[in-house]
Design an enzyme around this catalytic site. Structure first.
Site, short mmCIF file in Angstrom:
data_model
loop_
_atom_site.label_atom_id
_atom_site.label_comp_id
_atom_site.label_asym_id
_atom_site.label_seq_id
_atom_site.Cartn_x
_atom_site.Cartn_y
_atom_site.Cartn_z
N SER A 181 0.80 -1.22 0.00
CA SER A 181 0.00 0.00 0.00
C SER A 181 0.83 1.27 0.00
CB SER A 181 -0.96 0.00 1.19
OG SER A 181 -0.30 -0.33 2.38
N HIS A 209 -5.55 -3.43 -2.61
CA HIS A 209 -5.28 -2.46 -3.67
C HIS A 209 -5.28 -3.08 -5.07
CE1 HIS A 209 -4.28 0.58 -0.67
NE2 HIS A 209 -3.72 -0.41 -0.01
N LYS A 240 -12.08 0.59 -1.37
CA LYS A 240 -11.05 1.23 -2.21
C LYS A 240 -11.57 1.28 -3.65
CE LYS A 240 -7.61 0.61 1.25
NZ LYS A 240 -6.87 -0.36 2.03
#
Ligand SMILES: *Cc1c(COP(=O)(O)O)cnc(C)c1O
Length: 389
Positions: A181, A209, A240
């Site tokens: 990240s 991610h 996200k």
């Protein structure tokens, strides 16, 4: 009466100030997106993990609204009591199929998924092998499990192999972020699975991610690497790229059943509002036919990397929307972020302990909602600031 406890906290806070480590929150006056209204100013933001620009997507927001009309506000109880709804089943089935696993379990957050899944798989007398740059929630999950925690240098397969070979633990679990990240690089997942097989270990992959971004149709890091095994436990997060909230663990159906039976942050918490699941179904629709968004992201990544020719600062080697610029010194990183802020560009400075000492950085994150001109503006500002310092 003694105020020793409080005084100590005050001293600790002053120390954070002295080391340029105190964090401040900014309160946004506009929805999530590249153009943010903050503190009465219009900013061009490169801060969020909203990689596909879905957090403010009207169709998803409308689905959420319909969800509220259909299901009301709250779930009323934990999932195993009476807070689990048919829409949760639909969402889990869809998530599992999407990432190519037998079954999925929806958690309220990724932090809860990670702190639930690790202790469900290993305990006292077992061993966890974790990349040193793993997300904090994986570290905390490992600590909660009471298993021995072996942290290997970032992506160092040889060190991991030595550590696995030297272990006599009954059960072994390898844990890794897929996309790191704060660095943006991708873990060597195929090699990690090979090691897991050779040493009879579980492999847990946190794709916070990667979900929605990597792989065909955004199916994530395992789909991109073409990996499939009962040993694999996949964690996707939904706040996200998916632009909403929540997370899921996916894998073999027996494994997921075990997680449902034993993961404490799943069992002992109120179920997420079912309306969120309606929003997430709409988000999955958009992710699935979101090649346009992923193509735009790829273009932006290429433009940034082409245009950002730095001398002293270092653009890290990353092919993902996370494009960190390492500055080094804490105070300098903060000063550069401040200078960008002053010209209307918002990029967070990330400092220790989030990243190793001496590697304070600007964490540039790109979103499909950015334009090429936005990225060019950022690159020009950074080049200019570097030259001026
Ligand atoms: C953000 C993040 C999490 C936590 O997910 P939330 O849904 O935000 O709680 C877990 N792992 C990684 C790698 C993350 O970046």
């Amino acid at each position: 009466m003694s105020t020793r406890l409080l005084d100590e906290l005050k001293t600790n806070l002053a120390e954070l100030d002295a080391r340029a480590l105190r964090r401040v929150r900014r309160s946004l006056e506009s929805p999530c997106g590249p153009y943010a209204r903050v503190d009465g100013r219009d900013m061009l933001a490169f801060c969020s993990n909203d990689y596909l620009g879905l957090a403010a997507d009207p169709a998803i927001a409308q689905a959420l609204q319909r969800g509220v009309e259909r299901w009301g506000a709250g779930s009323g109880a934990s999932h195993l009591v009476s807070g689990h709804y048919t829409i949760h089943d639909e969402l889990e089935a869809r998530l599992a199929a999407f990432v190519g696993c037998e079954r999925a379990l929806y958690f309220s957050t990724g932090f809860m998924a990670n702190t639930g899944v690790v202790p469900a798989l290993v305990g006292r007398g077992d061993a966890i092998f974790a990349d040193r740059l793993n997300h904090a929630s994986l570290v905390d999950g490992a600590l909660l499990s009471r298993a021995d925690l072996h942290r290997y240098p970032h992506a160092d397969l040889a060190a991991l192999e030595r550590s696995l070979s030297g272990s006599t633990a009954k059960r072994k679990l390898i844990v890794t972020d897929s996309v790191f990240s704060m660095d943006g690089d991708v873990a060597p997942l195929a090699d990690l699975l090979e090691l897991a097989e050779r040493h009879d270990a579980w492999l847990m992959v946190d794709d916070a991610h990667g979900f929605g971004v990597l792989g065909p149709h955004g199916r994530g890091a395992l789909a991109e690497a073409g990996l499939d095994s009962w040993r694999l436990i996949y964690i996707g997060t939904l706040g996200k790229a998916a632009g909403v909230s929540g997370a899921f663990a996916a894998g073999n159906s027996e494994v997921v059943e075990w997680l449902m039976q034993t993961a404490r942050p799943y069992i002992f918490t109120t179920g997420a509002p079912p309306a969120l699941a309606e929003g997430l179904m709409a988000s999955l629709d958009r992710i699935e036919r979101g090649d346009d968004l992923r193509t735009q992201l790829d273009t932006l990544i290429r433009v940034l990397r082409d245009e950002l020719r730095l001398e002293r600062w270092q653009l890290m080697n990353s092919r993902t929307p996370i494009q960190p610029v390492v500055i080094g010194d804490n105070a300098e990183a903060v000063a550069v972020a401040r200078a960008l802020w002053d010209e209307g560009i918002w990029v967070p400075a990330i400092r220790p302990p989030t990243v190793p000492n001496g590697t304070a950085r600007l964490r540039v994150s790109l979103s499909a909602a950015h334009t090429v001109a936005d990225v060019e503006r950022l690159a020009a500002a950074l080049r200019r600031l570097e030259a001026a310092r």
